[in-house]
Design an enzyme around this catalytic site. Structure first.
Site, PDB file in Angstrom:
ATOM      1  CB  CYS A 118      10.711 -26.231   9.078  1.00  0.00           C
ATOM      2  SG  CYS A 118      12.027 -27.366   9.575  1.00  0.00           S
ATOM      3  CD  GLU A 133      30.900 -35.193  11.153  1.00  0.00           C
ATOM      4  OE1 GLU A 133      30.531 -34.045  11.456  1.00  0.00           O
ATOM      5  OE2 GLU A 133      30.939 -36.136  11.961  1.00  0.00           O
ATOM      6  CG  ASP A 167      24.485 -38.045  17.316  1.00  0.00           C
ATOM      7  OD1 ASP A 167      25.253 -37.061  17.251  1.00  0.00           O
ATOM      8  OD2 ASP A 167      24.280 -38.667  18.372  1.00  0.00           O
ATOM      9  CB  CYS A 169      14.422 -26.627  12.344  1.00  0.00           C
ATOM     10  SG  CYS A 169      14.709 -25.405  11.043  1.00  0.00           S
ATOM     11  CG  ASP A 172      27.194 -37.385  13.182  1.00  0.00           C
ATOM     12  OD1 ASP A 172      27.789 -36.354  12.824  1.00  0.00           O
ATOM     13  OD2 ASP A 172      26.839 -37.617  14.349  1.00  0.00           O
ATOM     14  CB  CYS A 180      13.663 -26.175   5.987  1.00  0.00           C
ATOM     15  SG  CYS A 180      14.449 -25.592   7.517  1.00  0.00           S
ATOM     16  CB  CYS A 204      17.149 -27.771   9.339  1.00  0.00           C
ATOM     17  SG  CYS A 204      15.557 -28.632   9.387  1.00  0.00           S
TER      18      CYS A 204
END
Length: 485
Positions: A409, A329, A416, A406, A227, A390, A387
């Site tokens: 959860c 990315e 990052d 999140c 990332d 989850c 997330c």
């Protein structure tokens, strides 16, 4: 003419050396660069004159068969016309290598081809305008493809056509050893002057048996997600599919560090006698002190570029050598800085200082060198808003939120690191049936758009390649004869 094909088992690589030319060689380099600029501008003026003449003749009702003959836009056509006119328009042409004039015309041919393809919608990216004339302050560059191009035996000189042996600041032993062993062959050489005024020679070489070095340390985790960001402590965050953080590369922030020095120099240049008088709106001869200040500004920018390049190249080399699969990315780096105005000035400068697009470009060829697989996530894959525990979405996540919390959860994790984990799992299509939290499957999510679902596993981004030197006419309309419609 058939294009050169790289032999099987070989790959293309560039070796760049800083030159230390003598005063006579400096003048010769500047002369070659000026010759390339002159050929580009002269042929561009001729192309524009022919286009304007044909348009004027059409306005008078002249039939197409009696119009002024078209001027081809391909490199061979431009070179043929130049050879017919060079004795008259440039009687000094023999003082420089023919490769200098070929460099200027090759740039013009590529610019015209890109303009035509952009008008026809066959070129990806932003719209390309018609080629412009090059000023004396344009980047000085010359490319040599024929003649004596070699590395001398003392490993301290590079020989180029009409320029002779030029001393280098650094040793050329890495390339010399490959050439002596028969595992490298020089194809061309490009000499270019950077913003600090130093000349560099980039040798395009094909090398054999380019593979992962034996001394390279292999990581315990074959798959890694990367990332990228603009924060000082998180230029690159590398993580594994199971949620472990492997590495975190800090941003050099070289441009930010140079801002105080640049502010002083640019204010000094504004007070000096520059090439343009804002009050009378006329061009004038710049003063020597203004030129000196501009040279200092260029050296500051060159130093910032060198620091940034060093960090990015070392980090990407480490990633390609240590891992088997690297997931990155596909960011629209140019679009991220396109709008915003004054309110977004600081972020735009930070994005430019981070050079986010360079990371994917460097990994693109280094992964091929070292046998690593590069997976490029789709541009719309929400790695930061998903997330990693989850799989829930948080669509209203802002840039100011550096910790991902999140809503489903309740997990709290670095923003990052969370994105790097999600990217890493794209490199493992059969990642575990249950997420680490045990609340749902995480395999097969793929790189999907936020507003429109896409097929699972669509994590590879393909870019449209641009063919060069396509037969075109004088108005940008494709036709077999190159004649305007």
């Amino acid at each position: 003419m058939a294009r050169f094909e790289v032999p099987q088992g070989w790959t293309v690589q560039a070796y760049r050396f800083a030159l230390d030319p003598t005063p006579a060689q400096l003048r010769a380099l500047a002369s070659h660069a000026g010759a390339a600029r002159f050929a580009h501008n002269h042929m561009l003026a001729l192309v524009k004159a022919v286009m304007d003449q044909r348009a004027a003749e059409r306005s008078y009702g002249v039939p197409d068969s009696e119009l002024t003959p078209v001027l081809g836009w391909s490199l061979p056509a431009l070179r043929k016309v130049w050879n017919q006119r060079k004795t008259t328009v440039a009687p000094w042409w023999g003082e420089n290598s023919k490769e200098a004039y070929n460099t200027g015309m090759d740039g013009l041919a590529r610019g015209l081809d890109a303009w035509v393809l952009s008008r026809q919608g066959q070129r990806a990216g932003l719209a390309v305008g018609f080629p412009r004339f090059k000023s004396a302050r344009a980047t000085k560059s010359v490319r040599f493809t024929t003649g004596p191009i070699r590395i001398e035996a003392d490993r301290r000189h590079v020989t180029l056509p009409r320029l002779g042996a030029i001393h280098t600041h650094e040793s050329t032993r890495k390339l010399a050893r490959r050439i002596d062993a028969g595992t490298a062959r020089i194809l061309s050489a490009t000499v270019r002057q950077d913003s600090a005024g130093r000349w560099h020679c980039a040798l395009q070489v094909i090398v054999a048996a380019k593979a992962r070095p034996a001394h390279a340390r292999r990581a315990a985790h074959p798959v890694a997600g990367v990332d990228v960001g603009v924060k000082a402590d998180a230029l690159l965050v590398v993580a594994t599919p199971d949620g472990r953080e492997v590495a975190r590369v800090a941003a050099p922030k070289s441009l930010t560090a140079a801002q105080s020095r640049l502010r002083v120099l640019q204010r000094r240049a504004a007070r000096q006698h520059g090439p343009y008088d804002c009050q009378t709106r006329t061009r004038q001869q710049p003063s020597k002190r203004w030129r000196t200040t501009q040279a200092r500004i260029g050296r500051v920018h060159a130093h910032a570029t060198a620091v940034r390049r060093d960090v990015l190249r070392k980090a990407t080399t480490t990633l390609a050598q240590r891992h088997d699969v690297v997931v990155v990315e596909t960011l629209n780096a140019a679009g991220m800085r396109a709008k915003g105005g004054a309110r977004k000035r600081g972020l735009n400068r930070a994005l430019a200082d981070a050079a986010l697009a360079q990371i994917r470009r460097l990994l693109g060829y280094k992964c091929r060198w070292y046998g690593c697989q590069l997976v490029q996530a789709d541009r719309f894959y929400p790695s930061s808003k998903t997330c990693s525990a989850c799989g829930g979405r948080k669509p209203n996540l802002t840039l100011a939120e550096r910790v991902f919390e999140c809503d489903d959860c309740g997990v709290r994790i670095d923003r990052d690191l969370n994105a790097a984990i999600n990217l890493a799992r794209l490199g493992e299509p059969h990642w575990g049936e249950q997420s680490p939290a045990g609340s749902g499957p995480v395999a097969g999510r793929g790189a999907t758009r936020e507003t429109e679902p896409a097929p699972a596993g669509n994590a590879a981004g393909d870019e449209t390649s641009t063919p060069h030197h396509r037969p075109v006419d004088q108005t940008g309309t494709a036709s077999p004869q190159g004649e305007a419609a």
